[in-house]
Design a protein around this motif. Sequence first.
Motif, PDB file in Angstrom:
ATOM      1  N   PRO A  25      23.711 -13.428  47.379  1.00  0.00           N
ATOM      2  CA  PRO A  25      22.785 -14.161  46.786  1.00  0.00           C
ATOM      3  C   PRO A  25      21.598 -14.072  47.563  1.00  0.00           C
ATOM      4  O   PRO A  25      20.525 -13.913  47.084  1.00  0.00           O
ATOM      5  CB  PRO A  25      23.498 -15.566  46.608  1.00  0.00           C
ATOM      6  N   GLU A  26      21.524 -14.438  49.127  1.00  0.00           N
ATOM      7  CA  GLU A  26      20.403 -14.285  49.682  1.00  0.00           C
ATOM      8  C   GLU A  26      19.708 -12.832  49.585  1.00  0.00           C
ATOM      9  O   GLU A  26      18.395 -13.048  49.686  1.00  0.00           O
ATOM     10  CB  GLU A  26      21.010 -14.580  51.288  1.00  0.00           C
ATOM     11  N   GLU A  27      20.419 -11.910  49.745  1.00  0.00           N
ATOM     12  CA  GLU A  27      19.835 -10.608  49.667  1.00  0.00           C
ATOM     13  C   GLU A  27      19.150 -10.241  48.360  1.00  0.00           C
ATOM     14  O   GLU A  27      18.263  -9.685  48.281  1.00  0.00           O
ATOM     15  CB  GLU A  27      21.033  -9.457  49.937  1.00  0.00           C
ATOM     16  N   ARG A  36      16.654 -18.696  46.913  1.00  0.00           N
ATOM     17  CA  ARG A  36      17.943 -18.364  46.498  1.00  0.00           C
ATOM     18  C   ARG A  36      18.089 -19.451  45.524  1.00  0.00           C
ATOM     19  O   ARG A  36      18.720 -19.275  44.400  1.00  0.00           O
ATOM     20  CB  ARG A  36      18.891 -19.078  47.752  1.00  0.00           C
ATOM     21  N   ALA A  37      17.357 -20.809  45.482  1.00  0.00           N
ATOM     22  CA  ALA A  37      17.459 -21.648  44.577  1.00  0.00           C
ATOM     23  C   ALA A  37      16.810 -21.229  43.059  1.00  0.00           C
ATOM     24  O   ALA A  37      17.317 -21.364  41.945  1.00  0.00           O
ATOM     25  CB  ALA A  37      16.671 -22.793  44.735  1.00  0.00           C
ATOM     26  N   PHE A  62      26.865  -9.614  42.287  1.00  0.00           N
ATOM     27  CA  PHE A  62      26.969 -10.137  40.971  1.00  0.00           C
ATOM     28  C   PHE A  62      27.333  -9.083  40.101  1.00  0.00           C
ATOM     29  O   PHE A  62      26.909  -8.073  40.435  1.00  0.00           O
ATOM     30  CB  PHE A  62      25.534 -10.910  40.712  1.00  0.00           C
ATOM     31  N   LYS A  63      27.815  -9.561  38.948  1.00  0.00           N
ATOM     32  CA  LYS A  63      28.297  -8.679  37.987  1.00  0.00           C
ATOM     33  C   LYS A  63      28.165  -9.629  36.584  1.00  0.00           C
ATOM     34  O   LYS A  63      28.524 -10.995  36.575  1.00  0.00           O
ATOM     35  CB  LYS A  63      29.621  -8.189  38.072  1.00  0.00           C
TER      36      LYS A  63
END
Length: 119
Positions: A25-27, A36-37, A62-63
């Motif tokens: 998520p950070e990437e 990120r939020a 993510f998918k």
Amino acid sequence: MEFIKQIERFQVLNKLVKDECTGRPEELARRLGVSRAKLYLMLEELRDYGVEVVFSKKINSFKYKNCSGLNLNFSLKVLDENEARMVLGGENLTFSLESKILDGALLNLKYDFNPNSHY
């Protein structure tokens, strides 16, 4: 124009999720230029529209859970007065759009070419 930048950001999100190459998520947030939020707000809005996006530790991405991707098209054209009359049938139009994806942007268009016209 911030509105267009947000649409482009959403198109990149869709491509990365579809290709299952988002990274953590950070990437992904860094690649999109958001916090990120904010990334999770974008994903939440997709969920509100029935599109489920989940994170897979196995593939580190993510998918899409319930679809194979989205078809996202955007175009913008400024209409001259005659074109707008043809589209609107000579009537008034007010259109508002509020979106978390678009940073709460409000798009409000008003046309008032012939206030005396009636159906």
